[in-house]
Design an enzyme around this catalytic site. Structure first.
Site, PDB file in Angstrom:
ATOM      1  N   GLU A  62       0.762  -1.171   0.007  1.00  0.00           N
ATOM      2  CA  GLU A  62      -0.078  -0.118   0.195  1.00  0.00           C
ATOM      3  C   GLU A  62       0.669   1.226  -0.016  1.00  0.00           C
ATOM      4  O   GLU A  62       0.597   2.328  -0.740  1.00  0.00           O
ATOM      5  CB  GLU A  62      -1.096  -0.009   1.281  1.00  0.00           C
ATOM      6  N   ARG A 268       9.079 -13.719   0.794  1.00  0.00           N
ATOM      7  CA  ARG A 268       8.490 -12.370   1.109  1.00  0.00           C
ATOM      8  C   ARG A 268       9.113 -12.043   2.310  1.00  0.00           C
ATOM      9  O   ARG A 268       9.179 -10.570   2.636  1.00  0.00           O
ATOM     10  CB  ARG A 268       7.093 -12.974   1.264  1.00  0.00           C
ATOM     11  N   ASN A 334       1.598  -8.580  -6.304  1.00  0.00           N
ATOM     12  CA  ASN A 334       1.344  -7.700  -7.418  1.00  0.00           C
ATOM     13  C   ASN A 334       2.050  -8.315  -8.453  1.00  0.00           C
ATOM     14  O   ASN A 334       3.113  -8.338  -8.785  1.00  0.00           O
ATOM     15  CB  ASN A 334       1.848  -6.532  -6.894  1.00  0.00           C
ATOM     16  N   PRO A 335       1.016  -8.767  -9.478  1.00  0.00           N
ATOM     17  CA  PRO A 335       1.544  -9.046 -10.896  1.00  0.00           C
ATOM     18  C   PRO A 335       1.971  -8.045 -11.705  1.00  0.00           C
ATOM     19  O   PRO A 335       2.704  -8.298 -12.830  1.00  0.00           O
ATOM     20  CB  PRO A 335       0.568 -10.120 -11.429  1.00  0.00           C
ATOM     21  N   GLU A 337       4.283  -5.605 -11.048  1.00  0.00           N
ATOM     22  CA  GLU A 337       5.610  -5.483 -10.946  1.00  0.00           C
ATOM     23  C   GLU A 337       6.524  -6.200 -11.921  1.00  0.00           C
ATOM     24  O   GLU A 337       7.231  -5.785 -12.769  1.00  0.00           O
ATOM     25  CB  GLU A 337       6.143  -5.865  -9.538  1.00  0.00           C
TER      26      GLU A 337
END
Length: 429
Positions: A62, A268, A334-335, A337
């Protein structure tokens, strides 16, 4: 019935327990001990003079989505003060190297009325922008009660959060009804926001499309490209527990056909590096760890990227990227990126956090969905063996990512009525 007074009373009474919980998180390494006071509304830095826009995002994704908006606002209004608040130590660490000079960062106060009031007394924001669905009732209601304009950017509500808030109309409807504007990611999200009480939400699109491609150190990129050489490779990006095992299984199944294959695993949460390295080595793989400065050798199987803030580097090094968080119940990462950086995109069945983006990529031929390790191995095998297919898929993904380049202009147009009165103001802190 408006339940906000009840909530504020309960969180006031619960402050001692909340204080204990935050100190426990410090011991667990989940809070910044030196900045813990910020969680109680204290600050060690002075509020700058002049108008101040406060932006709040829950965590890394975010807050990073705000960066292009911050850059655009600073270009238009160099004297505008901007402060970003987040709630995680990881986000603070990453933002420290990404926020433009002069943009402030604070941890948001925990949701106790006294701590929130202390925060607001200090910072006195002129405009408060909340990202996605980080809605702390005390923080938001006390901000709105002071007459500070509030808006919701990139609004989205997960299925579970939406169901939860539907059961709490006395809390959510007063909050949503006071937003001066609500910019939703898509029509479905706009409908959800309206059902929860937002006035005239607009399905403007996903602000994350406006984000610049992730940065990378050019010298380090060149060094690693030389080290990787011509070895075929793929990236398992932002992986969670269970997905590293899948990457290991896929590597083993493809190695016979591609004996020089190098698998890049970017976890991650880098603090899991030790356990992930043990797991991969336990499967007979030769692992090189970036956090320890280890060098790739011809016999290396896995390059374990267990560092923070370097995903732009790894996407540039890999022509194929599997999006983590999508094989379990986490909703995917997030795809956009990898699409921006020319990767052919693969992901698992759970992409509900980016459902519209995933659908757009799939329709354009820019991504494939896989269900399990066997499916991922088949997809990777094809992309590794068919360069034309891989290049077509990567190109289609990049076209989707580039198609919403005007997203930022749309958001700025919506913000303009609230920013215009701030220009030329001079207020002493």
């Amino acid at each position: 019935m408006n339940m906000l007074p009840v909530y504020r009373a309960a969180t006031t009474l619960g402050s001692p327990a909340l204080r204990w919980w935050l100190k426990r998180r410090v011991r667990q390494g989940k809070e910044d001990a030196e900045r813990l006071g910020e969680r109680f509304g204290h600050t060690s830095i002075a509020r700058p003079a002049g108008p101040l826009v406060w932006m709040h995002g829950a965590s890394v994704g975010e807050s990073l989505s705000l960066l292009p908006l911050i850059d655009a606002l600073r270009q238009r209004d160099p004297d505008l003060n901007i402060m970003v608040t987040t709630g995680t130590a990881t986000s603070a660490h990453i933002l420290a190297g990404r926020l433009p000079e002069g943009v402030l960062h604070q941890f948001n106060p925990a949701d106790s009325p006294r701590w929130v009031a202390r925060f607001l007394d200090t910072w006195q924001p002129d405009l408060a922008l909340y990202v996605e669905s980080e809605l702390w009732p005390a923080m938001l209601s006390l901000t709105q009660a002071r007459g500070i304009p509030t808006g919701l950017l990139n609004a989205r509500m997960s299925d579970s959060s939406y169901r939860t808030w539907q059961r709490l109309p006395g809390l959510i409807r007063p909050l949503m009804g006071e937003f001066r504007f609500c910019l939703a990611q898509n029509p479905t999200q706009a409908e959800r926001m309206a059902a929860l009480g937002a006035r005239n939400p607009k399905p403007l699109g996903n602000l994350k499309f406006a984000a610049k491609p992730l940065a990378a150190d050019e010298a380090e990129l060149a060094r690693l490209r030389e080290e990787f050489g011509t070895r075929p490779r793929w990236l398992a990006a932002s992986t969670h527990p269970g997905e590293e095992a899948i990457a290991a299984e896929v590597h083993a199944s493809l190695k016979a056909a591609h004996p020089e294959l190098l698998t890049i695993v970017a976890v991650r949460h880098p603090e899991r590096g030790d356990s992930v390295a043990r797991e991969l080595r336990g499967r007979g793989l030769k692992v090189v760890r970036r956090s320890r400065g280890e060098t790739i050798q011809p016999e290396s199987d896995v390059y374990l990227a267990d560092t923070l803030g370097e995903m732009g580097l790894f996407y540039r090094l890999a022509e194929i990227a599997f999006v983590g968080g999508s094989m379990g119940e986490l909703g995917g990462h997030n795809p956009i990126e990898p699409a921006q950086l020319g990767c052919a995109v693969l992901h698992g069945p759970d992409m509900r956090n980016f459902s519209e983006v995933a659908e757009d990529l799939a329709e354009a031929g820019g991504s494939w969905q896989v269900r399990d390790a066997a499916g991922l191995a088949r997809a990777l095998g094809r992309l590794l063996a068919e360069p034309d297919t891989r290049e077509h898929q990567a190109g289609a993904a990049k076209q989707v990512a580039d198609a919403q380049a005007d997203m930022l202009d749309k958001v700025l147009a919506e913000l303009e009525p609230f920013l215009a009165p701030l220009r030329g103001q001079a207020r002493v802190a």
